[in-house]
Design a protein around this motif. Structure first.
Motif, PDB file in Angstrom:
ATOM      1  N   PHE A 179      28.224  35.500  33.414  1.00  0.00           N
ATOM      2  CA  PHE A 179      27.892  34.221  34.172  1.00  0.00           C
ATOM      3  C   PHE A 179      29.734  34.646  35.032  1.00  0.00           C
ATOM      4  N   GLY A 180      30.915  34.645  34.388  1.00  0.00           N
ATOM      5  CA  GLY A 180      31.396  35.116  34.516  1.00  0.00           C
ATOM      6  C   GLY A 180      32.133  36.361  35.614  1.00  0.00           C
ATOM      7  N   TRP A 181      31.279  37.625  35.377  1.00  0.00           N
ATOM      8  CA  TRP A 181      31.428  38.360  35.971  1.00  0.00           C
ATOM      9  C   TRP A 181      30.586  38.432  36.721  1.00  0.00           C
ATOM     10  N   THR A 182      30.251  37.598  37.231  1.00  0.00           N
ATOM     11  CA  THR A 182      29.046  37.412  39.016  1.00  0.00           C
ATOM     12  C   THR A 182      30.201  36.436  39.820  1.00  0.00           C
ATOM     13  N   ALA A 183      30.876  35.584  38.770  1.00  0.00           N
ATOM     14  CA  ALA A 183      31.297  34.729  40.119  1.00  0.00           C
ATOM     15  C   ALA A 183      32.330  35.154  39.895  1.00  0.00           C
ATOM     16  N   LEU A 184      32.932  36.133  39.541  1.00  0.00           N
ATOM     17  CA  LEU A 184      33.955  36.721  40.022  1.00  0.00           C
ATOM     18  C   LEU A 184      34.610  37.683  40.741  1.00  0.00           C
ATOM     19  N   TRP A 185      32.919  38.303  41.513  1.00  0.00           N
ATOM     20  CA  TRP A 185      33.710  39.138  43.167  1.00  0.00           C
ATOM     21  C   TRP A 185      33.950  38.354  43.269  1.00  0.00           C
ATOM     22  N   PRO A 186      33.126  38.038  43.665  1.00  0.00           N
ATOM     23  CA  PRO A 186      33.710  36.872  45.540  1.00  0.00           C
ATOM     24  C   PRO A 186      34.737  36.116  45.183  1.00  0.00           C
ATOM     25  N   VAL A 187      35.313  35.711  44.261  1.00  0.00           N
ATOM     26  CA  VAL A 187      36.682  35.673  44.471  1.00  0.00           C
ATOM     27  C   VAL A 187      37.925  36.595  44.660  1.00  0.00           C
ATOM     28  N   LEU A 188      37.273  37.574  44.113  1.00  0.00           N
ATOM     29  CA  LEU A 188      37.961  38.645  43.789  1.00  0.00           C
ATOM     30  C   LEU A 188      38.210  39.794  45.678  1.00  0.00           C
ATOM     31  N   ALA A 189      36.746  39.579  46.327  1.00  0.00           N
ATOM     32  CA  ALA A 189      36.387  40.080  47.486  1.00  0.00           C
ATOM     33  C   ALA A 189      37.145  39.174  48.236  1.00  0.00           C
ATOM     34  N   GLU A 190      37.346  37.542  48.211  1.00  0.00           N
ATOM     35  CA  GLU A 190      37.897  37.037  49.571  1.00  0.00           C
ATOM     36  C   GLU A 190      39.654  37.073  48.927  1.00  0.00           C
ATOM     37  N   ALA A 191      39.912  37.763  47.972  1.00  0.00           N
ATOM     38  CA  ALA A 191      41.576  37.440  47.647  1.00  0.00           C
ATOM     39  C   ALA A 191      42.056  38.952  48.401  1.00  0.00           C
ATOM     40  N   GLY A 192      41.296  39.608  49.141  1.00  0.00           N
ATOM     41  CA  GLY A 192      41.535  41.315  49.848  1.00  0.00           C
ATOM     42  C   GLY A 192      41.351  41.820  48.730  1.00  0.00           C
ATOM     43  N   TYR A 193      40.225  42.159  47.175  1.00  0.00           N
ATOM     44  CA  TYR A 193      41.068  43.179  47.086  1.00  0.00           C
ATOM     45  C   TYR A 193      39.120  44.176  47.209  1.00  0.00           C
ATOM     46  N   ALA A 194      39.686  45.516  46.666  1.00  0.00           N
ATOM     47  CA  ALA A 194      38.726  46.240  47.649  1.00  0.00           C
ATOM     48  C   ALA A 194      37.417  46.393  46.309  1.00  0.00           C
ATOM     49  N   ILE A 195      36.148  45.644  46.998  1.00  0.00           N
ATOM     50  CA  ILE A 195      35.093  45.425  45.900  1.00  0.00           C
ATOM     51  C   ILE A 195      33.867  47.456  45.599  1.00  0.00           C
ATOM     52  N   PRO A 196      33.538  47.881  44.861  1.00  0.00           N
ATOM     53  CA  PRO A 196      33.141  48.707  44.664  1.00  0.00           C
ATOM     54  C   PRO A 196      31.686  47.955  44.894  1.00  0.00           C
ATOM     55  N   ARG A 197      30.805  49.453  45.993  1.00  0.00           N
ATOM     56  CA  ARG A 197      29.526  49.409  45.865  1.00  0.00           C
ATOM     57  C   ARG A 197      28.707  50.691  45.629  1.00  0.00           C
ATOM     58  N   PRO A 198      28.091  50.514  44.730  1.00  0.00           N
ATOM     59  CA  PRO A 198      27.362  48.321  44.079  1.00  0.00           C
ATOM     60  C   PRO A 198      28.570  47.951  43.572  1.00  0.00           C
ATOM     61  N   ARG A 199      28.029  46.702  42.838  1.00  0.00           N
ATOM     62  CA  ARG A 199      28.918  46.461  41.750  1.00  0.00           C
ATOM     63  C   ARG A 199      29.250  46.430  40.653  1.00  0.00           C
ATOM     64  N   PRO A 200      29.591  46.839  39.794  1.00  0.00           N
ATOM     65  CA  PRO A 200      28.964  47.194  38.869  1.00  0.00           C
ATOM     66  C   PRO A 200      28.773  46.806  37.540  1.00  0.00           C
ATOM     67  N   ALA A 201      27.845  47.221  37.013  1.00  0.00           N
ATOM     68  CA  ALA A 201      27.129  45.641  36.074  1.00  0.00           C
ATOM     69  C   ALA A 201      27.974  45.413  34.735  1.00  0.00           C
ATOM     70  N   PHE A 202      27.805  44.190  34.662  1.00  0.00           N
ATOM     71  CA  PHE A 202      28.347  43.339  32.937  1.00  0.00           C
ATOM     72  C   PHE A 202      28.169  44.016  31.856  1.00  0.00           C
ATOM     73  N   GLY A 203      28.974  44.751  31.383  1.00  0.00           N
ATOM     74  CA  GLY A 203      28.695  44.769  29.958  1.00  0.00           C
ATOM     75  C   GLY A 203      30.113  44.900  29.244  1.00  0.00           C
ATOM     76  N   HIS A 204      30.269  45.081  27.797  1.00  0.00           N
ATOM     77  CA  HIS A 204      30.643  44.628  26.311  1.00  0.00           C
ATOM     78  C   HIS A 204      32.065  46.356  27.065  1.00  0.00           C
ATOM     79  N   GLY A 205      33.073  45.893  27.117  1.00  0.00           N
ATOM     80  CA  GLY A 205      34.082  47.014  27.003  1.00  0.00           C
ATOM     81  C   GLY A 205      34.028  48.356  29.004  1.00  0.00           C
ATOM     82  N   VAL A 206      32.858  47.663  29.323  1.00  0.00           N
ATOM     83  CA  VAL A 206      33.135  47.504  30.555  1.00  0.00           C
ATOM     84  C   VAL A 206      34.715  47.335  31.246  1.00  0.00           C
ATOM     85  N   GLU A 207      35.125  48.286  32.202  1.00  0.00           N
ATOM     86  CA  GLU A 207      36.528  48.020  32.685  1.00  0.00           C
ATOM     87  C   GLU A 207      36.647  48.683  34.127  1.00  0.00           C
TER      88      GLU A 207
END
Length: 253
Positions: A179-207
């Motif tokens: 849930f937090g992983w999904t919530a964070l992407w639009p927050v970071l996009a609005e802050a000006g960070y370059a978001i990968p497409r497609p967005r990386p899937a959540f997983g434990h240890g994903v970096e």
């Protein structure tokens, strides 16, 4: 901005959340504005009902019954983002991840990583201090069935966006759960960070490392410290410790 009886600025609409968050000049002001938010009627009704009915084991305690602000210093290089306060944890104590089993896990792990001065977090006056880490939630009110709606997540997102913006040294975000992983992407996009497409899937240890206006920012995924994960062994202490060790390494670098 009007104040409630306890002196917190009241926000009643998602548009008001956006304005109030954007105008917060520091974390103390932001925390007060978070604490007075009433923008999501379903969440307001639930958190206040819980604060009145209480759990039997806490019947003699006065519940916070408000949105729960983040915790940690403004010079933090690491942020930990969870889902939402627990009905009888943060909603009771008024401090994020405090007074429940999830908090037992995350603060013990922060202590083992050298980011907290003690391994427990039971109440706002228990002496806990964090170093180099800020802990927050994607949604600031305790939700029914621990399940915020997408609309509630989006209404709350300006609080998180402004909180991260007020951490000038931020280098790493540890995200607890999908849930937090999904919530964070639009927050970071609005802050000006370059978001990968497609967005990386959540997983434990994903970096994932992003580029943005303040340099690189690395996201680290971890299973949430919920009882469902910790009781079943899906998340173990060594697994959580490994993520936080990696976070401290990245922050130091």
């Amino acid at each position: 901005m009007a104040l409630d009886p306890d002196g917190y600025p009241v926000t009643r609409t998602p548009a008001g959340v956006r304005r109030g968050a954007a105008a917060a000049r520091d974390l103390a002001v932001l925390d007060d504005r978070v604490s007075g938010c009433r923008a999501c009627p379903r969440l307001v009704g639930w958190r206040e009902e819980v604060a009145v009915t209480k759990r039997a084991s806490f019947r003699d305690e006065e519940y916070w019954g408000r949105p729960v602000p983040g915790l940690g210093p403004a010079d933090a290089r690491i942020a930990v983002v969870g889902l939402a306060p627990a009905a009888h944890g943060g909603n009771r104590t008024g401090r994020v991840f405090t007074g429940d089993r999830s908090g037992d896990w995350i603060f013990a792990a922060l202590w083992r990583a050298g980011l907290a001065n003690q391994p427990t977090s039971m109440a706002r006056d228990d002496g806990l201090e964090l170093t180099d880490v800020r802990v927050a939630a994607a949604v600031r009110c305790a939700p029914p069935a621990n399940a915020p709606t997408p609309e509630e997540r989006d209404a709350c997102s300006p609080w998180l966006a402004r909180e991260l913006a007020l951490l000038p040294r931020l280098r790493v975000v540890v995200v607890l759960g999908g849930f937090g992983w999904t919530a964070l992407w639009p927050v970071l996009a609005e802050a000006g960070y370059a978001i990968p497409r497609p967005r990386p899937a959540f997983g434990h240890g994903v970096e994932v490392t992003l580029t943005g206006p303040r340099g690189p920012l690395t996201l680290l995924g971890s299973y949430h410290v919920s009882q469902q994960n910790t009781f079943t062994g899906r998340l173990t202490e060594p697994m959580l410790d490994a993520v936080l060790t990696r976070a401290t390494e990245l922050a130091a670098g």
